[in-house]
Design an enzyme around this catalytic site. Structure first.
Site, PDB file in Angstrom:
ATOM      1  N   ARG A 179       0.826  -1.226   0.000  1.00 52.40           N
ATOM      2  CA  ARG A 179       0.000   0.000   0.000  1.00 52.40           C
ATOM      3  C   ARG A 179       0.851   1.264   0.000  1.00 52.40           C
ATOM      4  O   ARG A 179       0.468   2.283   0.602  1.00 52.40           O
ATOM      5  CB  ARG A 179      -0.965   0.032   1.201  1.00 52.40           C
ATOM      6  CG  ARG A 179      -1.939  -1.091   1.260  1.00 52.40           C
ATOM      7  CD  ARG A 179      -2.930  -1.110   0.090  1.00 52.40           C
ATOM      8  NE  ARG A 179      -3.753  -2.299   0.173  1.00 52.40           N
ATOM      9  CZ  ARG A 179      -3.433  -3.457  -0.407  1.00 52.40           C
ATOM     10  NH1 ARG A 179      -2.343  -3.570  -1.146  1.00 52.40           N
ATOM     11  NH2 ARG A 179      -4.213  -4.501  -0.277  1.00 52.40           N
ATOM     12  N   SER A 228     -10.443  -0.430   3.819  1.00 52.72           N
ATOM     13  CA  SER A 228      -9.596  -0.690   4.991  1.00 52.72           C
ATOM     14  C   SER A 228      -9.010   0.628   5.494  1.00 52.72           C
ATOM     15  O   SER A 228      -8.388   1.365   4.734  1.00 52.72           O
ATOM     16  CB  SER A 228      -8.453  -1.633   4.620  1.00 52.72           C
ATOM     17  OG  SER A 228      -8.976  -2.903   4.341  1.00 52.72           O
ATOM     18  N   GLU A 298      -4.211   3.781   6.358  1.00 54.89           N
ATOM     19  CA  GLU A 298      -4.131   3.474   4.919  1.00 54.89           C
ATOM     20  C   GLU A 298      -4.940   4.527   4.149  1.00 54.89           C
ATOM     21  O   GLU A 298      -4.534   4.988   3.083  1.00 54.89           O
ATOM     22  CB  GLU A 298      -4.695   2.073   4.646  1.00 54.89           C
ATOM     23  CG  GLU A 298      -4.718   1.721   3.158  1.00 54.89           C
ATOM     24  CD  GLU A 298      -5.100   0.270   2.893  1.00 54.89           C
ATOM     25  OE1 GLU A 298      -4.788  -0.616   3.733  1.00 54.89           O
ATOM     26  OE2 GLU A 298      -5.717   0.012   1.836  1.00 54.89           O
TER      27      GLU A 298
HETATM   28  C1  LIG Z   1     -15.711  -0.877  -0.102  1.00 58.73           C
HETATM   29  C2  LIG Z   1     -14.248  -0.661  -0.378  1.00 58.73           C
HETATM   30  C3  LIG Z   1     -13.420  -1.754  -0.543  1.00 58.73           C
HETATM   31  C4  LIG Z   1     -12.058  -1.576  -0.792  1.00 58.73           C
HETATM   32  N1  LIG Z   1     -11.262  -2.678  -0.978  1.00 58.73           N
HETATM   33  C5  LIG Z   1      -9.951  -2.513  -1.290  1.00 58.73           C
HETATM   34  C6  LIG Z   1      -9.115  -3.650  -1.541  1.00 58.73           C
HETATM   35  O1  LIG Z   1      -9.549  -4.787  -1.492  1.00 58.73           O
HETATM   36  N2  LIG Z   1      -7.815  -3.417  -1.841  1.00 58.73           N
HETATM   37  C7  LIG Z   1      -7.297  -2.171  -1.913  1.00 58.73           C
HETATM   38  O2  LIG Z   1      -6.105  -2.020  -2.215  1.00 58.73           O
HETATM   39  N3  LIG Z   1      -8.067  -1.077  -1.678  1.00 58.73           N
HETATM   40  C8  LIG Z   1      -9.368  -1.222  -1.368  1.00 58.73           C
HETATM   41  N4  LIG Z   1     -10.143  -0.123  -1.119  1.00 58.73           N
HETATM   42  C9  LIG Z   1      -9.515   1.215  -1.116  1.00 58.73           C
HETATM   43  C10 LIG Z   1      -9.505   1.930  -2.470  1.00 58.73           C
HETATM   44  O3  LIG Z   1     -10.518   1.425  -3.324  1.00 58.73           O
HETATM   45  C11 LIG Z   1      -8.141   1.806  -3.156  1.00 58.73           C
HETATM   46  O4  LIG Z   1      -7.118   2.399  -2.380  1.00 58.73           O
HETATM   47  C12 LIG Z   1      -8.141   2.459  -4.541  1.00 58.73           C
HETATM   48  O5  LIG Z   1      -6.942   2.117  -5.220  1.00 58.73           O
HETATM   49  C13 LIG Z   1      -8.279   3.984  -4.487  1.00 58.73           C
HETATM   50  O6  LIG Z   1      -8.534   4.444  -5.791  1.00 58.73           O
HETATM   51  P1  LIG Z   1      -9.349   5.795  -6.027  1.00 58.73           P
HETATM   52  O7  LIG Z   1      -9.400   6.037  -7.491  1.00 58.73           O
HETATM   53  O8  LIG Z   1     -10.674   5.757  -5.348  1.00 58.73           O
HETATM   54  O9  LIG Z   1      -8.384   6.871  -5.337  1.00 58.73           O
HETATM   55  P2  LIG Z   1      -8.727   7.978  -4.250  1.00 58.73           P
HETATM   56  O10 LIG Z   1      -9.353   7.362  -3.057  1.00 58.73           O
HETATM   57  O11 LIG Z   1      -9.465   9.098  -4.893  1.00 58.73           O
HETATM   58  O12 LIG Z   1      -7.243   8.470  -3.871  1.00 58.73           O
HETATM   59  C14 LIG Z   1      -6.396   7.605  -3.162  1.00 58.73           C
HETATM   60  C15 LIG Z   1      -4.954   8.106  -3.284  1.00 58.73           C
HETATM   61  O13 LIG Z   1      -4.543   7.979  -4.643  1.00 58.73           O
HETATM   62  C16 LIG Z   1      -4.113   9.242  -5.153  1.00 58.73           C
HETATM   63  N5  LIG Z   1      -4.512   9.307  -6.564  1.00 58.73           N
HETATM   64  C17 LIG Z   1      -5.714   9.015  -7.107  1.00 58.73           C
HETATM   65  N6  LIG Z   1      -5.672   9.165  -8.443  1.00 58.73           N
HETATM   66  C18 LIG Z   1      -4.414   9.581  -8.747  1.00 58.73           C
HETATM   67  C19 LIG Z   1      -3.732   9.911  -9.959  1.00 58.73           C
HETATM   68  N7  LIG Z   1      -4.360   9.879 -11.144  1.00 58.73           N
HETATM   69  N8  LIG Z   1      -2.444  10.291  -9.881  1.00 58.73           N
HETATM   70  C20 LIG Z   1      -1.801  10.368  -8.688  1.00 58.73           C
HETATM   71  N9  LIG Z   1      -2.369  10.060  -7.515  1.00 58.73           N
HETATM   72  C21 LIG Z   1      -3.670   9.670  -7.544  1.00 58.73           C
HETATM   73  C22 LIG Z   1      -4.790  10.293  -4.289  1.00 58.73           C
HETATM   74  O14 LIG Z   1      -4.058  11.491  -4.265  1.00 58.73           O
HETATM   75  C23 LIG Z   1      -4.793   9.588  -2.932  1.00 58.73           C
HETATM   76  O15 LIG Z   1      -3.540   9.750  -2.311  1.00 58.73           O
HETATM   77  C24 LIG Z   1     -11.511  -0.273  -0.864  1.00 58.73           C
HETATM   78  C25 LIG Z   1     -12.361   0.834  -0.700  1.00 58.73           C
HETATM   79  C26 LIG Z   1     -13.710   0.643  -0.460  1.00 58.73           C
HETATM   80  C27 LIG Z   1     -14.590   1.857  -0.307  1.00 58.73           C
END
Ligand SMILES: Cc1cc2nc3c(=O)[nH]c(=O)nc-3n(C[C@H](O)[C@H](O)[C@H](O)COP(=O)(O)OP(=O)(O)OC[C@H]3O[C@@H](n4cnc5c(N)ncnc54)[C@H](O)[C@@H]3O)c2cc1C
Length: 307
Positions: A179, A228, A298
């Site tokens: 992560r 998480s 996280e």
């Molecule tokens: C119900 C649920 C289940 C989940 N299960 C998992 C799982 O099984 N495994 C897991 O790893 N995660 C899980 N997550 C967490 C989340 O989905 C992941 O961390 C995911 O990768 C975040 O992507 P996002 O586009 O929503 O980013 P955001 O939440 O919008 O941002 C997260 C981070 O990424 C950065 N970011 C986003 N886009 C960019 C970009 N284009 N360039 C640079 N930085 C960027 C942001 O600045 C921030 O620091 C879960 C979340 C939920 C709500």
């Protein structure tokens, strides 16, 4: 809470800008938790060139924050000063390439990458079915689930730095750990290429169904949550430590430690970002008292508290 409007000055200094600039755009609706204040400026670039043009001309003292689908974010109640970048349609392209590879824009939801791989009989990307973010978030978080992680399948990522320069990062340049991504913090990722292996579409589909079933059975995926909350310490599961510390169901204001999966915090409806963050800190304190372990967030927290 409203910020001074920077948009007229930005527009005036960037006559060729094609993307959208919005002042004081509420961010709660762009996150899974549905809490938090506005972005001083929300910028939705038209494409990578437009993003680079914008960043090259943005005054250096204006902070930049990138968001994806907001599934790993708490936006604080006072909002986010400076510019928040959210990639839109211009970063939504997805293509199957030779050698069992998929190239996807950073705004493509992870589930779409998994589906495109299944359609092309490419194995190894089904785990992305379980992550409700987009490609940019997966790159930055080294998103992973069910035994797969972004670092295992990444060939290369592209991104733009704070000066507007475009870079390509081979997987090793991302300095991945659990992560964690060690690529420079200012990079806005714009696309990525993933490597799979030849597979069988039906078997990949069955694997994706298993991921879906398992998530529905074990995670509060229909709630307002951020997934998480804390990273798993090296030899333990965060949820077990939280459970052992008696935090299951713990509530602060409208925020609660999920009874279904106690490493998930949920917004019961009326939570503020402060409720959720205070609840997370209360959990950290209790776990520290109970087991001596310092849980590490996280979930990313952005912006400022309500003044
Ligand atoms: C119900 C649920 C289940 C989940 N299960 C998992 C799982 O099984 N495994 C897991 O790893 N995660 C899980 N997550 C967490 C989340 O989905 C992941 O961390 C995911 O990768 C975040 O992507 P996002 O586009 O929503 O980013 P955001 O939440 O919008 O941002 C997260 C981070 O990424 C950065 N970011 C986003 N886009 C960019 C970009 N284009 N360039 C640079 N930085 C960027 C942001 O600045 C921030 O620091 C879960 C979340 C939920 C709500």
């Amino acid at each position: 809470m409203t910020f001074p409007d920077l948009v007229p000055d930005l527009r005036a200094s960037m006559p060729a800008l094609r993307g959208r600039l919005v002042a004081n755009q509420p961010l709660a609706e762009l996150t899974w938790f549905r809490v938090g204040g506005p972005a001083q400026v929300l910028f939705i670039p038209e494409d990578e060139e437009d993003l680079a043009y914008f960043l090259a001309r943005l005054p250096r003292d204006i902070p930049v924050t990138t968001i994806g689908l907001g599934s790993n974010l708490i936006v604080r109640d006072g909002g986010v000063p400076g510019v928040v970048i959210r990639l839109g349609r211009g970063f939504g392209e997805i293509a199957v390439e030779s050698g069992s590879r998929i190239r996807a824009g950073a705004a493509v939801p992870d589930v779409k990458v998994a589906r495109a791989a299944q359609d092309a009989s490419i194995a190894g990307l089904a785990f992305l079915r379980g992550i409700p973010g987009a490609v940019g978030g997966a790159l930055r978080m080294n998103g992973g689930a069910y035994g797969g992680e972004t670092r295992d399948v990444l060939v290369a990522a592209r991104g733009v730095d704070r000066t507007g320069a475009v870079h390509t990062f081979a997987a090793a340049d991302m300095h991945y750990a659990y992560r964690h991504c060690g690529a420079p913090e200012d990079i806005v990722f714009t696309s990525a290429t993933f490597q799979g292996a030849p597979g069988d579409a039906a078997a990949i589909g069955a694997e994706m169904d298993k991921v879906t079933e398992s998530r529905e059975a074990t995670q509060p995926i229909k709630s307002r949550t951020g997934g998480s909350t804390f990273k798993n310490p090296s030899d333990r599961k965060a949820w077990q430590l939280i459970d052992a510390a008696g935090c299951r169901g713990l509530t602060v204001g409208g925020a609660q430690v999920s009874r279904m999966h106690c490493n998930f915090l949920i917004n019961l409806g009326g939570a503020s970002a402060a409720d959720i963050e205070m609840l997370g800190e209360a959990v950290r304190r209790r776990v520290k008292d109970d087991s001596g372990v310092d849980l590490e967030w996280e979930i990313k927290r952005i912006g400022v508290a309500q003044g």
